[in-house]
Design a protein around this motif. Structure first.
Motif, PDB file in Angstrom:
ATOM      1  N   ASP A 110      87.974  -4.349 -20.831  1.00  0.00           N
ATOM      2  CA  ASP A 110      89.027  -3.374 -20.521  1.00  0.00           C
ATOM      3  C   ASP A 110      89.222  -2.401 -21.675  1.00  0.00           C
ATOM      4  O   ASP A 110      89.248  -1.174 -21.476  1.00  0.00           O
ATOM      5  CB  ASP A 110      90.347  -4.099 -20.229  1.00  0.00           C
ATOM      6  CG  ASP A 110      90.372  -4.740 -18.847  1.00  0.00           C
ATOM      7  OD1 ASP A 110      89.489  -4.421 -18.036  1.00  0.00           O
ATOM      8  OD2 ASP A 110      91.264  -5.567 -18.595  1.00  0.00           O
ATOM      9  N   TYR A 111      89.349  -2.924 -22.910  1.00  0.00           N
ATOM     10  CA  TYR A 111      89.624  -1.989 -24.001  1.00  0.00           C
ATOM     11  C   TYR A 111      88.368  -1.226 -24.427  1.00  0.00           C
ATOM     12  O   TYR A 111      88.446  -0.087 -24.870  1.00  0.00           O
ATOM     13  CB  TYR A 111      90.348  -2.636 -25.181  1.00  0.00           C
ATOM     14  CG  TYR A 111      89.650  -3.723 -25.970  1.00  0.00           C
ATOM     15  CD1 TYR A 111      88.532  -3.480 -26.761  1.00  0.00           C
ATOM     16  CD2 TYR A 111      90.184  -5.021 -26.001  1.00  0.00           C
ATOM     17  CE1 TYR A 111      87.943  -4.470 -27.527  1.00  0.00           C
ATOM     18  CE2 TYR A 111      89.609  -6.023 -26.758  1.00  0.00           C
ATOM     19  CZ  TYR A 111      88.478  -5.751 -27.519  1.00  0.00           C
ATOM     20  OH  TYR A 111      87.899  -6.734 -28.273  1.00  0.00           O
TER      21      TYR A 111
ATOM     22  N   THR B  71      86.156  -0.187 -22.315  1.00  0.00           N
ATOM     23  CA  THR B  71      86.076   0.861 -21.290  1.00  0.00           C
ATOM     24  C   THR B  71      87.103   1.953 -21.554  1.00  0.00           C
ATOM     25  O   THR B  71      86.787   3.158 -21.512  1.00  0.00           O
ATOM     26  CB  THR B  71      86.287   0.247 -19.895  1.00  0.00           C
ATOM     27  OG1 THR B  71      85.264  -0.718 -19.646  1.00  0.00           O
ATOM     28  CG2 THR B  71      86.257   1.322 -18.820  1.00  0.00           C
ATOM     29  N   ASP B  72      88.355   1.545 -21.826  1.00  0.00           N
ATOM     30  CA  ASP B  72      89.406   2.534 -22.079  1.00  0.00           C
ATOM     31  C   ASP B  72      89.097   3.383 -23.303  1.00  0.00           C
ATOM     32  O   ASP B  72      89.498   4.561 -23.373  1.00  0.00           O
ATOM     33  CB  ASP B  72      90.747   1.821 -22.265  1.00  0.00           C
ATOM     34  CG  ASP B  72      91.333   1.342 -20.947  1.00  0.00           C
ATOM     35  OD1 ASP B  72      90.663   1.513 -19.907  1.00  0.00           O
ATOM     36  OD2 ASP B  72      92.451   0.781 -20.951  1.00  0.00           O
TER      37      ASP B  72
ATOM     38  N   THR C   4      94.165   1.785 -27.767  1.00  0.00           N
ATOM     39  CA  THR C   4      93.665   1.263 -26.489  1.00  0.00           C
ATOM     40  C   THR C   4      94.122  -0.147 -26.148  1.00  0.00           C
ATOM     41  O   THR C   4      94.294  -0.464 -24.969  1.00  0.00           O
ATOM     42  CB  THR C   4      92.121   1.279 -26.467  1.00  0.00           C
ATOM     43  OG1 THR C   4      91.622   0.508 -27.562  1.00  0.00           O
ATOM     44  CG2 THR C   4      91.599   2.698 -26.556  1.00  0.00           C
TER      45      THR C   4
ATOM     46  N   MET D 130      97.265  -5.323 -20.885  1.00  0.00           N
ATOM     47  CA  MET D 130      95.892  -5.718 -20.577  1.00  0.00           C
ATOM     48  C   MET D 130      95.786  -7.233 -20.424  1.00  0.00           C
ATOM     49  O   MET D 130      95.077  -7.745 -19.547  1.00  0.00           O
ATOM     50  CB  MET D 130      94.938  -5.256 -21.686  1.00  0.00           C
ATOM     51  CG  MET D 130      94.682  -3.761 -21.736  1.00  0.00           C
ATOM     52  SD  MET D 130      93.500  -3.361 -23.039  1.00  0.00           S
ATOM     53  CE  MET D 130      93.191  -1.625 -22.689  1.00  0.00           C
TER      54      MET D 130
END
Length: 940
Positions: free
Chosen positions: A521-522, A524-525, A644, A649
């Motif tokens: 997730d991070y 990607t962000d 991020t 998350m």
């Protein structure tokens, strides 16, 4: 049987008190009035545990007094035993499946003895994470994750249905489905309570797990460590863990990490330092001002490596950084308030200016840490990054068999060089330059090395590979993927490399297997995943994967080159273990490194390069690109993290952690109080440990007429005894499975088949890098049948001994059983007929596992060894004194007599049954029958 309360105290020390937090009143066993300032913080947790469980039987006032004496400044009696009662147990699937198999077998034994099978039930919460079964079969493509999960289910659905049966049938047994993350990262980010609130009481979270890296949550103030699956069964069923009062090594940290040094470099430095100091069986506790300067993810990284430096745990006390991390990972404010209030009240809150009374102390100036790797065989063999190339060249001749090697499992021709490199300056920093190099250096003379240039066709191009070609570059394992600083650094380095036109070499198998979905997730962000994917680091799965040997096949052309040309290739992984034969059977040299260095070596494609000085490649304009050109600064890394990584998350990733995907929910779980065993199953078989069990144990007998099954050297790991990687088709286990109609592609790994004792017996001592001194010059699972003189597989020889009624021994050297807390490294030998292991020293967990299977651990007296006593392993052995073991009788030593070639050697060996509970387990034939008999007695 109802679940017992976590509180059963006589309260002899009058410590029961009340603590109010946010308007609610809780019961506690308070340490406030006991004067515990001199007691190490980790032992304060143990003290509370003893106070809460004091019953006059297992936990006595005398045990409590031992710790109070320590706090009072008296030298503690480290031979004294304590009984620790965990608040929960923690398992993964490859150890968890055999644990649940044993519980199912105990239920069947209950039925055969005419009792209720439901008497066998966990007595404390047990949480299992399925993370050890996914294999990096598919890599370097966008659908790698989906394909690997699909293959995982096709191979393991039978095991998963069995675990769902356990989840539905056993009380307090929770399962985190596949594809969620690595158990230790999930433990840190979600499961760990730090302080438990139950039945109106508050008490510390004490977690014992079936994986040795359960220690990871020591970094957030949870007292936790690994035990074998055998011991886990016992504590799940209400047994306390009997242990010696440990020595506590205080590790003082001071200073700050320099620019360019990562958490991986720090932990490799600590691992080397503590292995040199000697901390096996001891607690390590970190203190001093450097603790406050260490982020909690860095603490988790350090604590995770506790098994690599050999300690029982690696504890960081609770402080403001712990509280910040709990909020950071989305814990609710009620939990956060409870942790802080309880820690402050109990004296568990860290004071950087305070030094408790430690048994021993070590210290490290964080400013001295420099970029490092570890390899090619052990995590403690640290190599400065600036010396990685000459170190590789010094090690290569031994790997190729061109220099003398020890008779043990691993030779160390390069060990001196791995520990005596000249000092290297820390990375130079230019305040105006945001891209500092990892190090300025002067390389010592570069040794010559053997060459074996092999031409391979990859796609439409011809390439030349040589010894040292990087065949695997894997960002993997909980040690590093739990730490945003090194993961973001890898992403930034990949982004800059991709922008300059660099690509991973085509012979490198690249993979990204993070510890939780939060990581992707991070990344990607932050916009870093596309660059990682450009370099081949696509998501391959959320699991341990490469670090536990689930690396999958190499690039086929490289496998062919290895086999045809005896090419020695290399893996570079961000893992915690690099033992012989663990990562991949075709890879003989394995190096641990930080995630950004993993990416860098994928670009370089070889270990035979000066990674700091030589170009990693050339950009679009033909200009050389060096590591310094693309290495991100710590400020850049932190800016990305701050922008991020957010608490939501974690809450989002763990919102349905026990639910699973559509594949998991679609699995049909068997029903019933007992499991319906399928005799045609190749994954799950009812184990024979309890066959014919009686309500009372038979008297223990001395050992006579024994032969040595294998004779081994130093540093024998549980991977050598019971490998976890792929099952080769030509081995006894592979032949057994193919004989049952299993296709080669479906052989899977030893780790995935731990529920089938027939496979695991055949895999015992089957590591492809095992060196058995009974067959010198041979690697792998062979031995000499001393009844016939024939060289056979270890399994075939053991079966011949069994048919002849001959008991077996194992001879070993120092640190026997180091590595993973692998119960099959004890179960396998027990099923082969091994009665005792005689070694110079034992790793803590493995010694306990041997005892848990009724195998007697015997230790040479100090200064003695098989070599000093002239033992070849070809003798016939007798062990006298075991029959003296009885209630209250536990001799310190026994007499071993070795007879052969007209000579007789007799000597005393220490009986490593360190507590009365150890002796009881051996008298009963192991933990499982002991616990079953206790349950029967309690049921009346």
């Amino acid at each position: 049987m109802t679940r017992p309360s976590q509180i059963s105290s006589r309260d002899s020390f009058r410590t029961r008190a009340e603590l109010e937090v946010d308007g609610l009143t809780y019961q506690v066993h308070s340490l406030a009035g006991l004067g515990v300032d001199a007691l190490p913080w980790s032992l304060r947790v143990v003290l509370e545990n003893l106070l809460r469980h004091e019953d006059g039987d297992r936990v006595t006032a005398e045990q409590v007094q031992l710790l109070l004496d320590w706090a009072g400044g008296h030298e503690p009696d480290h031979d004294a035993a304590l009984d620790l009662s965990p608040s929960r147990t923690f398992l993964h699937d490859t150890n968890g499946v055999p644990t649940v198999v044993d519980l199912a077998a105990m239920r069947h034994a209950m039925v055969e003895l005419g009792e209720d099978p439901a008497l066998v039930n966990p007595q404390i919460p047990a949480e299992l994470v399925i993370d050890h079964s996914v294999i990096a079969d598919v890599f370097g493509r966008s659908d790698a994750f989906a394909r690997n999960v699909e293959i995982e289910y096709s191979r393991n659905s039978e095991r998963y249905r069995f675990l769902k049966w356990g989840k539905e049938t056993l009380r307090d047994f929770a399962v985190v489905p596949p594809g969620t993350g690595i158990m230790h990262q999930i433990n840190a980010e979600y499961l760990s309570r730090v302080v438990t609130a139950e039945e109106g009481w508050l008490f510390p979270d004490v977690c014992l797990g079936t994986d040795s890296h359960t220690t990871m949550v020591n970094g957030m103030g949870v007292l936790a460590w690994g035990i074998g699956g055998i011991e886990a069964e016992a504590v799940m069923l209400g047994e306390s863990l009997s242990m010696r009062l440990p020595r506590v090594v205080g590790f003082r940290l001071h200073g700050d990490l320099p620019e360019g040094a990562t958490a991986t470099d720090l932990v490799l430095t600590i691992t080397e330092r503590l292995r040199q100091h000697g901390v096996v069986g001891k607690f390590v506790e970190f203190y001093g001002p450097g603790v406050s300067a260490t982020t909690l993810p860095d603490r988790l990284t350090i604590a995770n490596m506790s098994p690599e430096f050999g300690s029982t745990c690696a504890y960081f006390p609770i402080d403001a950084e712990t509280i910040r991390y709990l909020r950071f990972t989305g814990r609710d404010e009620t939990r956060v308030a409870l942790v802080e209030a309880y820690a402050r009240h109990q004296g568990l809150w860290f004071d950087p200016d305070h030094a408790p009374a430690y048994s021993e102390t070590v210290e490290l100036d964080l400013a001295t840490v420099v970029p490092s790797m570890a390899g090619p065989r052990r995590p403690q063999d640290r190599v400065l990054l600036t010396e990685a190339q000459p170190s590789f060249r010094r090690a290569l001749p031994d790997v190729l068999g061109l220099s003398p090697a020890q008779d043990g499992v691993t030779s160390r021709a390069d060990e001196a060089s791995a520990e005596s490199f000249p000092a290297s300056d820390p990375p130079a920093i230019d305040d105006d330059e945001p891209e500092p190099a990892p190090s300025h250096h002067v390389v010592t003379r570069l040794p010559d090395r053997p060459r074996r240039e092999v031409s391979v066709t990859l796609g439409d191009e011809r390439h030349t590979v040589d010894h040292g070609a990087v065949a695997i570059a894997a960002i993997t394992s909980c040690t590093n993927t739990s730490n945003p600083s090194v993961m973001v650094a890898a992403g930034l380095l990949a982004k800059r490399a991709a922008e300059r036109g660099l690509r991973s070499k085509p012979w490198v198998k690249t993979s990204l297997s993070p510890g939780s979905k939060v990581v992707t997730d991070y990344l990607t962000d932050a916009g870093l995943m596309p660059a990682l994917e450009q370099l081949g680091f696509h998501l391959t799965g959320y699991g341990c994967m490469t670090c536990i040997g689930a690396s999958g096949p190499l690039v086929p052309e490289i496998t062919e080159a290895v086999h045809e040309h005896d090419l020695s290739v290399v893996s570079v992984l961000s893992g915690n273990r690099n033992f012989d034969g663990r990562i991949n059977p075709d890879v003989r040299m394995n190096y641990l490194a930080s995630p950004p260095l993993v990416v860098a070596y994928a670009l370089a494609g070889t270990m035979d390069t000066d990674l700091v000085g030589d170009p990693l490649g050339h950009d679009h304009d033909g200009r050389p690109v060096r590591l310094a050109d693309i290495w991100p600064s710590s400020r850049e890394v932190q800016d990305v993290i701050d922008a991020t990584v957010e608490a939501n998350m974690f809450t989002r990733a763990y919102a349905d952690v026990f639910t699973g995907d559509e594949r998991w929910t679609a699995l049909d779980a068997p029903v019933g109080d007992t499991f319906a065993w399928d005799q045609d199953s190749t994954y799950l078989r009812r184990p024979p440990y309890l066959d014919g069990m009686t309500r009372e144990p038979a008297p223990l007998q001395d050992i006579a007429g024994a032969r040595v099954l294998v004779k081994l050297g130093d540093s024998v790991t549980t991977d050598h005894v019971s490998p976890a990687g792929a099952i080769p088709v030509h081995t006894p286990a592979g032949q057994y499975l193919t004989g049952l109609g299993v296709e080669r592609f479906q052989l899977n790994t030893y780790a995935s088949r731990r529920g089938n004792h027939e496979v695991m017996m055949r895999g015992c001592f089957a590591n492809v890098r095992l060196r058995n001194q009974l067959v010198p010059g041979v690697e792998g699972g062979s031995t000499r049948n001393q009844l016939t003189g024939e060289v056979q597989s270890v399994y075939d020889a053991a079966m011949a001994y069994r048919q002849a009624g001959v008991p077996l021994l194992v001879l070993g050297g120092k640190d026997y059983g180091s590595g993973s807390s692998r119960d099959w490294a004890a179960k396998g030998p027990a099923l082969l007929g091994v009665r005792a292991v005689l070694a110079e020293s034992f790793e803590r967990i493995h010694r306990s596992n041997l005892i848990g299977m009724g195998i007697v651990p015997l230790q040479f007296e100090p200064g003695e060894s098989a070599g000093s006593l002239g033992l070849t392993g070809h003798e016939t052995y007798a062990v006298d004194g075991l029959a003296d073991l009885g209630d209250g009788r536990r001799p310190e030593s026994v007499t071993v007599t070795a007879t052969g070639d007209g000579t007789t050697t007799s000597f005393r060996a220490r009986l490593r049954l360190d507590t009365e509970r150890d002796a009881a387990y051996v008298r009963h034939g192991g933990i499982t029958p002991y616990v079953l008999r206790r349950i029967l007695a309690e049921a009346g």
